[in-house]
Design an enzyme around this catalytic site. Structure first.
Site, mmCIF file in Angstrom:
data_model
loop_
_atom_site.group_PDB
_atom_site.id
_atom_site.type_symbol
_atom_site.label_atom_id
_atom_site.label_comp_id
_atom_site.label_asym_id
_atom_site.label_seq_id
_atom_site.Cartn_x
_atom_site.Cartn_y
_atom_site.Cartn_z
ATOM 1 N N ASP A 1 0.851 -1.189 0.000
ATOM 2 C CA ASP A 1 0.000 0.000 0.000
ATOM 3 C C ASP A 1 0.891 1.246 0.000
ATOM 4 O O ASP A 1 2.096 1.176 0.302
ATOM 5 C CB ASP A 1 -0.888 -0.011 1.246
ATOM 6 N N GLU A 16 2.892 4.673 -4.259
ATOM 7 C CA GLU A 16 2.967 5.478 -5.486
ATOM 8 C C GLU A 16 4.319 6.165 -5.680
ATOM 9 O O GLU A 16 4.690 6.336 -6.856
ATOM 10 C CB GLU A 16 1.827 6.513 -5.505
ATOM 11 N N ASP A 28 -8.806 2.916 -2.869
ATOM 12 C CA ASP A 28 -9.867 3.457 -2.016
ATOM 13 C C ASP A 28 -11.073 3.922 -2.830
ATOM 14 O O ASP A 28 -11.392 5.119 -2.902
ATOM 15 C CB ASP A 28 -9.316 4.622 -1.193
#
Length: 811
Positions: free
Chosen positions: A462, A465, A541
């Protein structure tokens, strides 16, 4: 930044973290001001007139007045072209070496002073000004890339007035060629439709608009169809037209944007207006791969180029449950017991960041999870695995053992002055491993030993990025941050989009070293072309709401067409409390997607099926039972994805891309070759229209037969969503005794059918054996035969035949 942004930052992250995020954002801005060269005067450049050509294996080099173009056709028909010395390597997308050139491809003069490369499966024409056309062997144009344009600093343009220099005639800087910013415009047939570009919530068909190529964690608690970009962006376009299907991949990881415009047939005075694509990159090489053929052939060629998808362990094809906020071992046991006591199947439970010690990666909160290995062993005896979240950010605290070890290894990203780059994430001030450094990947991969020792069977990456909280500007590292980039060196402008991919590689390779007898289970929120080599992904999300439900399907289908077959959404949405009907429809969709996982934020509503009332619970039970019944079919699809690159979830036009009505269908999908799934995407729907591909299709609930192509209206009560089976298909299912049996759907009169089956060989590395079956009608019964090297043999094992009653009434 204004006061509202600061208030929003404080509200999102808390007062202390919000102020830290604000300071980090200002620090990032100052770092980039020091570390990035200002853009000065630039000069535009185009290739100019053709000057000559040099034949090479598979194609050759075509020289223009101010540039050079290398064209090569690989042995499988895949086309590569690169400008100004840009070669296929180095590349984060490619799996190993570039494919061998086609020895039969020939470079020869073309009309109007241009050149062409003629191969068995494709013809590449290059005009005298540098336009590149991809054509079928019959001469039909699939794609025309117009002469590109570069912008270069004026001080470096002195030698650009004449022929390209000897330096650009070669591979350039390790195959990168010139790296100024550039634009490439392309034309496709007027009837073409665009798909791909990674995970796009507004897809899977991409309408007119501009799409950014910069992996991004969207602000706020959840995203909907209007949000772009998202976590996974790829310069991969899949274009479907009457003339054929092709995939175009601009192998460049820099920040960029793609502007698409669909064509229009009969525009103006009766003439077609071509579809158009414009790719703009802030730097990096201008090089492109094009794969042509049927959709199946294109995805097979793409997988051959970028790597076979990782094979998930068979347990990862079952239902999974996650939550940010389990909070304690007691709550984990309560949820697991809730599934068990209600007779609901469950394969895995996922622990989010709240099980860490103050959110620090590779730690455990010993107060709330005092016996985590024992809990994992207890659950495993019940058939439930534990999966751990892993974030890349490491708390910059000398007392943090991971930070101390990484600092000693020189593993963290640094700025131009050699100082560690810091951002703000859940633990506070953090540093970030440089996953583009092989040594850092090796070090990070060894840290997963701690996760395995805690009893975890898999991981999900998670915040990769990567994310640094900020109330303004980019929520990521400074663009001037320095990266190793496999020894070439560079900055975050080039490394950002491949950061998640490189992290996935570090985790996957580490798990393989630590536990070589088991296939790793890893899926990642961010990634890039080729990420399928190391695992899958999920929606991130996604917002709770009916639009979020639609975005979930768009993401899975679009990613599959970019070569990432294993994915799924947060069932129920991430950020809110879904009403019972929405949760049920999301759950029913999830039961037919590769990654079937419920998940929610810490302040969102629960996602256990029994929390939505007895009616939803019973309908969810049916969906879970059908998923478990189809588990052997999902095993087959996972194996076929690895062998062929074909996604589990396919658009309904997969086998008939020439059907324009199917190309525009986005609310249904094929699950493999055998099933067509039509989820309910709108509130209150009890019937829905379904567009069928050619052939006979059986409603699996009622047995009623329908003929395609065409559109039918099917019942969609709360208890189920429409699912149809292709006549003549054979698939593996779980029998009443728990074993695997074959299910065959009767072919239509005068037709035959068949299917492929791959048995579950466990979670190791044993090679898969593909079983081929055919079906036909004979004397009013369905004959199922297995095709072997010696011929067709009648199947003696258990075969469940369905649809035969419908066939009996045919003339």
């Amino acid at each position: 930044m204004d006061g509202r942004e600061l208030v929003r930052s404080v509200r999102e992250f808390g007062s202390v973290r919000g102020l830290r995020a604000m300071r980090s954002a200002w620090r990032q801005r100052r770092t980039d001001a020091r570390g990035l060269p200002p853009r000065g005067a630039e000069r535009a450049r185009v290739p100019g007139q053709v000057q000559g050509a040099e034949p090479l294996p598979g194609g050759g080099i075509i020289r223009f007045a101010r540039s050079e173009l290398r064209v090569r056709v690989a042995s499988g028909g895949t086309v590569f072209w690169g400008w100004d010395g840009a070669g296929p390597l180095p590349s984060y997308a490619l799996a190993g070496e570039a494919p061998e050139p086609d020895p039969r491809a020939v470079l020869e003069p073309d009309k109007d002073g241009g050149w062409r490369v003629v191969a068995e499966r494709v013809t590449v024409r290059v005009s005298r000004h540098g336009a590149v056309e991809i054509r079928t062997p019959g001469g039909v144009m699939l794609r025309r890339d117009l002469p590109p344009r570069w912008w270069e600093p004026v001080h470096g343009a002195a030698g650009a007035a004449g022929r390209a220099s000897a330096e650009t005639a070669t591979e350039g800087a390790q195959g990168q060629g010139r790296t100024g910013r550039w634009v490439q415009r392309s034309e496709v047939p007027a009837d073409a439709r665009f798909f791909g570009l990674g995970g796009r919530a507004s897809g899977p068909r991409l309408r007119d608009g501009t799409y950014r190529l910069w992996n991004t964690d969207p602000r706020g608690g959840g995203f909907g169809p209007e949000e772009d970009p998202l976590y996974i962006t790829m310069p991969v376009q899949l274009v479907v037209a009457d003339a054929g299907t092709h995939l175009a991949f601009h192998d460049n990881s820099w920040d960029g944007q793609v502007t698409l415009r669909e064509g229009e047939e009969g525009a103006g005075s009766g003439h077609d207006r071509a579809g158009a694509s414009e790719v703009r990159m802030g730097g990096g090489p201008l090089r492109c791969w094009v794969v042509v053929g049927t959709p199946a052939r294109v995805l097979h060629g793409w997988a051959a180029l970028t790597g076979a998808p990782a094979l998930p362990p068979s347990w990862a094809l079952g239902p999974q449950h996650a939550r940010w906020g389990f909070g304690s071992e007691r709550e984990v046991r309560r949820v697991a017991a809730g599934y068990r006591e209600r007779g609901l199947p469950l394969s895995a439970l996922h622990l989010d960041i709240d099980h860490y010690d103050e959110h620090q990666v590779f730690t455990v909160d010993r107060e709330r999870f005092p016996g985590l290995p024992g809990l994992a062993g207890e659950l495993r005896e019940q058939g439930v695995r534990l999966v751990s979240i892993v974030d890349p950010a490491v708390k910059a605290d000398p007392g943090n053992r991971v930070y101390a070890a990484g600092r000693a290894a020189g593993a963290f990203v640094r700025d131009a002055a050699g100082e560690e780059v810091r951002g703000v994430v859940w633990p506070g001030d953090c540093v970030y491993p440089d996953f583009t450094d092989p040594a850092a990947r090796q070090w990070w991969g060894g840290l997963y030993e701690e996760r395995l020792a805690q009893g975890f069977s898999g991981v999900w990456h998670d915040m990769n990025e990567p994310v640094s909280f900020a109330p303004f500007g980019d929520r990521t590292l400074p663009r001037s941050a320095r990266h190793t980039l496999e020894g070439r060196g560079g900055d975050h402008r080039e490394a950002h989009n491949v950061y998640g991919l490189a992290m996935a590689r570090a985790g996957y390779e580490g798990l393989r070293r630590l536990r070589p007898e088991e296939r790793p289970f890893l899926f990642s929120r961010s990634g890039w072309a080729g990420m399928q080599r190391y695992g899958g992904t999920w929606s991130g999300d996604v917002a709770t709401g009916w639009p979020g439900l639609g975005a979930s399907l768009s993401l899975v289908m679009g990613l599959g067409l970019c070569g990432v077959p294993y994915s799924g959404p947060d069932v129920g949405g991430f950020d809110g409390s879904p009403p019972p009907e929405l949760f049920l429809r999301w759950f029913q969709l999830g039961a037919y997607l590769p990654l079937f996982r419920t998940h929610a934020a810490i302040d969102a509503g629960r996602r256990e099926p029994w929390e939505f009332g007895p009616e939803v619970l019973e309908h969810a039970r049916v969906a879970l039972a059908e998923r478990e019944r189809l588990r052997p079919y999902f095993v087959t699809l996972s194996q076929l994805a690895r062998l062929t690159g074909a996604p589990y979830v396919r658009p309904v036009w997969w086998g008939a891309p020439e059907d324009r009505a199917l190309r525009d269908c986005e609310d249904a999908f094929l699950l493999g070759d055998a099933l067509l799934v039509a989820p309910v995407m709108e509130r209150g729907t009890r019937h829905r229209a379904v567009r069928l591909p050619r052939g006979r299709w059986y409603d699996t609930a009622t047995g009623e037969a329908h003929e395609g192509p065409g559109q039918v209206l099917l019942g969609a009560p709360l208890s189920r969503i429409p699912v149809l089976a292709r006549a003549g298909s054979v698939l593996a299912v779980r029998g009443a005794d728990g074993g695997t049996e074959l299910e065959a759907w009767a072919p239509a009169a005068g037709r035959t059918g068949g299917g492929l089956v791959v048995r579950d060989r466990g979670d190791g590395w044993e090679s898969a054996e593909i079983e081929r079956y055919t079906t036909r009608l004979a004397d009013g019964r369905v004959v199922v035969e297995r095709v072997t090297d010696e011929g067709a043999v009648a199947v003696e094992g258990p075969v469940r035949v369905r649809g035969l009653a419908e066939v009996a009434g045919q003339p």
